[in-house]
Write an enzyme that holds these catalytic residues in place. Structure first.
Site, mmCIF file in Angstrom:
data_model
loop_
_atom_site.group_PDB
_atom_site.id
_atom_site.type_symbol
_atom_site.label_atom_id
_atom_site.label_comp_id
_atom_site.label_asym_id
_atom_site.label_seq_id
_atom_site.Cartn_x
_atom_site.Cartn_y
_atom_site.Cartn_z
ATOM 1 N N LYS A 70 0.850 -1.193 0.000
ATOM 2 C CA LYS A 70 0.000 0.000 0.000
ATOM 3 C C LYS A 70 0.880 1.235 0.000
ATOM 4 O O LYS A 70 1.738 1.412 0.878
ATOM 5 C CB LYS A 70 -0.905 -0.026 1.232
ATOM 6 N N SER A 95 -10.436 5.635 -4.308
ATOM 7 C CA SER A 95 -11.396 6.734 -4.428
ATOM 8 C C SER A 95 -10.987 7.788 -5.458
ATOM 9 O O SER A 95 -11.822 8.265 -6.218
ATOM 10 C CB SER A 95 -11.595 7.380 -3.059
ATOM 11 N N ARG A 147 -10.766 9.772 2.303
ATOM 12 C CA ARG A 147 -10.591 10.391 3.621
ATOM 13 C C ARG A 147 -11.755 11.340 3.921
ATOM 14 O O ARG A 147 -12.148 11.489 5.082
ATOM 15 C CB ARG A 147 -9.227 11.079 3.713
ATOM 16 N N LYS A 197 -2.272 -1.428 -3.798
ATOM 17 C CA LYS A 197 -3.141 -0.255 -3.683
ATOM 18 C C LYS A 197 -2.308 1.012 -3.763
ATOM 19 O O LYS A 197 -1.288 1.077 -3.078
ATOM 20 C CB LYS A 197 -3.846 -0.341 -2.332
ATOM 21 N N TYR A 201 -15.445 0.887 -6.383
ATOM 22 C CA TYR A 201 -16.723 1.557 -6.126
ATOM 23 C C TYR A 201 -17.673 1.395 -7.311
ATOM 24 O O TYR A 201 -18.853 1.684 -7.208
ATOM 25 C CB TYR A 201 -16.479 3.041 -5.815
ATOM 26 N N LYS A 211 1.315 9.976 5.789
ATOM 27 C CA LYS A 211 1.433 8.569 6.191
ATOM 28 C C LYS A 211 2.715 7.935 5.655
ATOM 29 O O LYS A 211 2.812 6.714 5.528
ATOM 30 C CB LYS A 211 0.188 7.807 5.731
HETATM 31 C C1 PBG Z 1 -7.130 3.568 5.646
HETATM 32 C C2 PBG Z 1 -7.581 3.280 4.268
HETATM 33 C C3 PBG Z 1 -7.456 4.181 3.231
HETATM 34 C C4 PBG Z 1 -8.081 3.591 2.141
HETATM 35 C C5 PBG Z 1 -8.551 2.332 2.527
HETATM 36 N N1 PBG Z 1 -8.217 2.145 3.862
HETATM 37 C C6 PBG Z 1 -6.903 5.559 3.198
HETATM 38 C C7 PBG Z 1 -5.596 5.861 3.757
HETATM 39 O O1 PBG Z 1 -4.723 4.999 3.898
HETATM 40 O O2 PBG Z 1 -5.410 7.027 4.088
HETATM 41 C C8 PBG Z 1 -8.211 4.262 0.814
HETATM 42 C C9 PBG Z 1 -9.282 3.784 -0.090
HETATM 43 C C10 PBG Z 1 -9.629 4.714 -1.197
HETATM 44 O O3 PBG Z 1 -8.996 5.760 -1.423
HETATM 45 O O4 PBG Z 1 -10.606 4.406 -1.896
HETATM 46 N N2 PBG Z 1 -6.609 2.663 6.428
#
Ligand code: PBG
Length: 335
Positions: free
Chosen positions: A202, A282, A212, A256, A321, A225
């Protein structure tokens, strides 16, 4: 080894593109409804479907409406949904105790879906960001996102989800050692059949922005992060992470974001041959929605092309989605 091809005109690669029948015959990859995991957002209240402005067409649902969505997913043939809780700033805490509360919205939704739509698989999110006052996936001590204490909390969170009836635990936090710790705890608590789909590779991505907003973390998040999520410049590290998580007991792994990281999907699939998923996140969704709302691209065609790209890259499935919209299109095509 690539067999040599006869030179033109003996070889005319257009021959096998000449008609729908022939194109269908030689088509290498197929997209089916079995490939989809549908992420949905749950919030408190009743009878609520609240739009998320940066994700047109996506809503936050109260538990009763989540159950309706789960029914819809199962009727469309979607095999799994993934539940993400929305938490407002007022309900976020430093100790993140809501994360393992058996009565939190996510766990209530899991129980309600299991009762109403037992055939649907339920995946969860394991990370503290949806409950944390500062929006981070782990505990923050003196500005540092600490690892081992966070893992203890993540284990409690995962156990509460398994108790509620979750089928697939989805650790998205990127702490070190959490897969082994969660696996051991699940075995110890009699949840031998509960699966772990690890968000193993990730990246620290700007494509998560709209998510978010969706979970109420945008206003909460302090800093970034980058000390736990991966540097977008790296790819070998992704393989080390996947290898580590598989060795610790992950049943399936995820890359991801999705489309910008298809090279990673391909390397992961070729190297490990494990069930490999990608998350079309997203920001990817929002870009396609925005461009098509402007009339700049054809929504459905771009949606299907983007989903097919994951299959071509070797993925076994996609968190998207678009799942219900794509499932409807696929159903139309087959009738
Ligand atoms: C958080 C998490 C995130 C997503 C899934 N789980 C965001 C992040 O790490 O800040 C993102 C999913 C998306 O953007 O559709 N643990």
């Amino acid at each position: 080894m690539r067999p040599t091809q006869a030179p033109f005109p003996a070889t005319r690669l257009r021959r096998t593109r000449q008609s729908p029948a022939i194109r269908g015959m030689v088509r290498q990859n197929t997209l089916t409804v079995d490939d989809f995991i549908w992420p949905i957002f749950v919030r408190s209240g009743e009878g609520i479907e609240e739009p998320i402005p940066s994700m047109p067409g996506v809503v936050r649902r109260s538990v009763d409406k989540v159950v309706e969505a789960a029914r819809e997913a199962a009727d469309l043939g979607i095999p799994a949904i993934c539940i993400f809780p929305y938490t407002g700033l007022e309900d976020r805490t430093e100790d993140c105790a809501g994360a393992w509360d058996p009565e939190n919205n996510a766990n209530r939704a899991i129980r309600a879906i299991k009762q109403a739509v037992p055939e649907l698989a339920i995946m969860t999110d394991v990370a503290l960001d949806t409950y944390n006052i500062n929006g981070h996936d782990g505990f923050v001590e003196n500005g540092e996102i600490v690892n081992d204490r966070s893992v203890e909390a993540l284990v409690k969170m995962a156990l509460s989800q398994a108790e509620a009836g979750a089928d697939i635990i989805g650790p998205s936090d990127m702490m070190d050692g959490r897969i082994g710790a969660i696996r051991q705890a699940l075995e110890g608590a009699g949840h031998q059949n509960v699966m772990i789909l690890s968000y193993a590779a990730k990246y620290a991505s700007a494509f998560y922005g709209p998510f978010r907003d969706a979970v109420g973390a945008s206003g909460a998040l302090t800093g970034d992060k980058k000390t736990y999520q991966m540097d977008p410049a790296n790819s070998d590290e992704a393989l080390r992470l996947i290898e580590r998580d598989l060795a610790e007991g992950a049943d399936m792994v995820m890359v991801k974001p999705g489309l910008p990281y298809l090279d990673i999907c391909r390397r992961v699939k070729d190297t490990f041959g494990a069930p490999t998923f990608a998350y079309q996140v997203s920001g990817e969704y929002a870009m396609i929605e925005a461009a098509s709302a402007n009339g700049w691209i054809d929504h459905d065609r771009v949606m299907m092309e983007s989903l097919m790209a994951f299959k071509r890259a070797g993925c076994d499935g996609i968190l998207t989605y678009f799942a219900p919209a794509a499932a409807r299109l696929l159903a139309q095509r087959s009738t």
